[in-house]
Design an enzyme around this catalytic site. Structure first.
Site, PDB file in Angstrom:
ATOM      1  N   LEU A 208      42.555  38.598  44.106  1.00  0.00           N
ATOM      2  CA  LEU A 208      41.989  37.264  43.879  1.00  0.00           C
ATOM      3  C   LEU A 208      41.098  37.302  42.641  1.00  0.00           C
ATOM      4  O   LEU A 208      40.290  38.215  42.497  1.00  0.00           O
ATOM      5  CB  LEU A 208      41.126  36.829  45.072  1.00  0.00           C
ATOM      6  CG  LEU A 208      41.812  36.601  46.422  1.00  0.00           C
ATOM      7  CD1 LEU A 208      40.759  36.369  47.499  1.00  0.00           C
ATOM      8  CD2 LEU A 208      42.765  35.411  46.348  1.00  0.00           C
ATOM      9  N   HIS A 209      41.271  36.316  41.763  1.00  0.00           N
ATOM     10  CA  HIS A 209      40.348  36.236  40.631  1.00  0.00           C
ATOM     11  C   HIS A 209      40.179  34.826  40.081  1.00  0.00           C
ATOM     12  O   HIS A 209      39.270  34.564  39.311  1.00  0.00           O
ATOM     13  CB  HIS A 209      40.802  37.166  39.501  1.00  0.00           C
ATOM     14  CG  HIS A 209      42.024  36.682  38.766  1.00  0.00           C
ATOM     15  ND1 HIS A 209      43.298  36.844  39.256  1.00  0.00           N
ATOM     16  CD2 HIS A 209      42.152  36.040  37.586  1.00  0.00           C
ATOM     17  CE1 HIS A 209      44.153  36.326  38.407  1.00  0.00           C
ATOM     18  NE2 HIS A 209      43.498  35.826  37.384  1.00  0.00           N
ATOM     19  N   ARG A 210      41.040  33.895  40.482  1.00  0.00           N
ATOM     20  CA  ARG A 210      40.959  32.558  39.885  1.00  0.00           C
ATOM     21  C   ARG A 210      39.771  31.779  40.447  1.00  0.00           C
ATOM     22  O   ARG A 210      39.437  31.868  41.622  1.00  0.00           O
ATOM     23  CB  ARG A 210      42.257  31.786  40.136  1.00  0.00           C
ATOM     24  CG  ARG A 210      43.430  32.404  39.396  1.00  0.00           C
ATOM     25  CD  ARG A 210      44.635  31.511  39.314  1.00  0.00           C
ATOM     26  NE  ARG A 210      45.724  32.208  38.658  1.00  0.00           N
ATOM     27  CZ  ARG A 210      45.885  32.299  37.336  1.00  0.00           C
ATOM     28  NH1 ARG A 210      45.028  31.697  36.534  1.00  0.00           N
ATOM     29  NH2 ARG A 210      46.888  32.980  36.828  1.00  0.00           N
ATOM     30  N   ASP A 282      46.622  35.461  43.632  1.00  0.00           N
ATOM     31  CA  ASP A 282      46.581  34.229  42.834  1.00  0.00           C
ATOM     32  C   ASP A 282      46.937  34.544  41.383  1.00  0.00           C
ATOM     33  O   ASP A 282      46.667  33.772  40.478  1.00  0.00           O
ATOM     34  CB  ASP A 282      45.226  33.515  42.942  1.00  0.00           C
ATOM     35  CG  ASP A 282      44.048  34.378  42.525  1.00  0.00           C
ATOM     36  OD1 ASP A 282      44.265  35.479  41.969  1.00  0.00           O
ATOM     37  OD2 ASP A 282      42.893  33.945  42.739  1.00  0.00           O
TER      38      ASP A 282
END
Length: 362
Positions: A208-210, A282
């Protein structure tokens, strides 16, 4: 033909490695082509850069602009100022940019303002979400590109719809898959395999990074809780992006089956992906890799710039609502996840096609 190749961030490295190999092979066979590799320094910590160059066999850059971080505007400006000087001192016949990071757009603008031909690898992909910085980078880059190297027929159609003539669009396939196929025999089992007693197809990989998923603390907590409670107690391996780590520290998420670890090298990460029951992500690029490896993939986004991973591959868009996770997991555990297939020309030869085209521009 003198080519300046731009790399700035981790996603770029997998895309330039096979192109450099193909240029070297062509030159060794007598073709009049050479390259200069410029690292903008957009990412330059050890895990994000140096290890990737070493593992993927990428030669040391001829120049590192050391542009660093900062806001979108600061980073773009730093890259443009430094690349302008680089291109003045080392003129090229063509500048080749890849992907959709800040470096891609910044160097594309500089090249065209200096009247240098421009080629874009992975041109024409679109998410339709203008709030994503990457979408702006893609649109600006493609607005000024001379030669468009595309990964899919969808990308071709996007470019044609925007007025690009067919003679400038070259459907080559996916250079990131060139790297994946070449490196698969070299995948490395990471330490977490033994530490968490992992078994093939008996764990999940999570990335996850967005901003839509990680910037709001409560949203992130609910999302993680939903994931770890929906996997039948199987381990969830979560290599944590530095940006996300700071937020996780504040909200104190933990679960017996959630293993938050440092970012992994390319060869270690893809070992985990290849042997996972499924990937929850994501990221756009990971959906391409899971498609080729035949691994189920759940994408926590409302849109994707890589629709072929959904229509042809193993990926499904779940959106950003945490409530979508449980039904998707139930579908997976029931054995009803689609098998998928590999998109056209994702065969490990995209870079060769690009270099053959470049040689014929002479």
């Amino acid at each position: 033909m003198k080519i300046t190749i731009i790399a700035g961030a981790r996603p770029n490295f997998m895309k330039i490695a096979p192109i450099i190999d193909a240029i070297i092979n062509a030159a060794n066979s007598g073709a009049k082509i050479s390259y200069r590799l410029v690292h903008t320094g957009q990412h330059y910590d050890k895990k994000m850069s140096h290890d990737f160059f070493k593992q993927l066999g990428i030669p040391e850059p001829h120049a590192n602009l050391e542009a660093g971080g900062g806001t979108q505007a600061e980073q773009t400006a730093n890259i443009m100022v430094r690349f302008e000087k680089e291109l003045q001192e080392n003129p090229a016949d063509l500048v080749l940019v890849v992907g959709d990071v800040t470096s891609t757009m910044a160097c594309a603008i500089v090249a065209k303002k200096m009247h240098t031909q421009l080629a874009h690898v992975e041109a024409g992909i679109r998410s339709g979400d203008i709030t994503m910085p990457e979408e702006v980078n893609r649109m600006v880059t493609d607005a000024i590109t001379d030669y468009f190297y595309t990964t899919s027929d969808v990308a071709n159609k996007n470019l044609e719809a925007s007025g690009v003539t067919g003679d400038r669009i070259v459907f080559v396939g996916n250079t990131m898959i060139d790297t994946l196929l070449k490196q698969t025999p070299r995948f490395i089992r990471p330490a977490i395999w033994q530490d968490a007693s992992l078994k093939p197809q008996q764990y999940f990989v999570l990335t996850l990074h967005r901003p839509a998923n990680v910037d709001q603390e409560q949203q992130l907590k609910v999302l993680l809780d939903e994931i770890v409670s929906s996997v039948d107690g199987l381990p969830v391996i979560f290599p944590v992006h530095p940006r996300t780590a700071a937020i996780l520290d504040q909200i104190g998420v933990s679960a017996p089956n959630l293993h938050m670890i440092e970012p992994l090298s390319y060869l270690e990460f893809n070992y985990l992906v290849k042997n996972a029951k499924a990937v929850v992500t994501d990221s756009g690029g990971i959906t391409e890799e899971t498609t080729v490896m035949g691994v189920p993939c759940m994408t926590l986004r409302d849109n994707t710039e890589r629709p072929e991973t959904c229509t042809i591959g193993t990926n499904e868009l779940l959106g950003t609502d945490p409530k979508a996770v449980k039904p998707a997991m139930a579908k997976l555990f029931s054995g009803n996840w689609k098998k998928g297939s590999i998109p056209e020309l994702w065969d490990g030869k995209a870079a060769e096609r690009i270099v053959n085209h470049l040689i014929n521009l002479n």
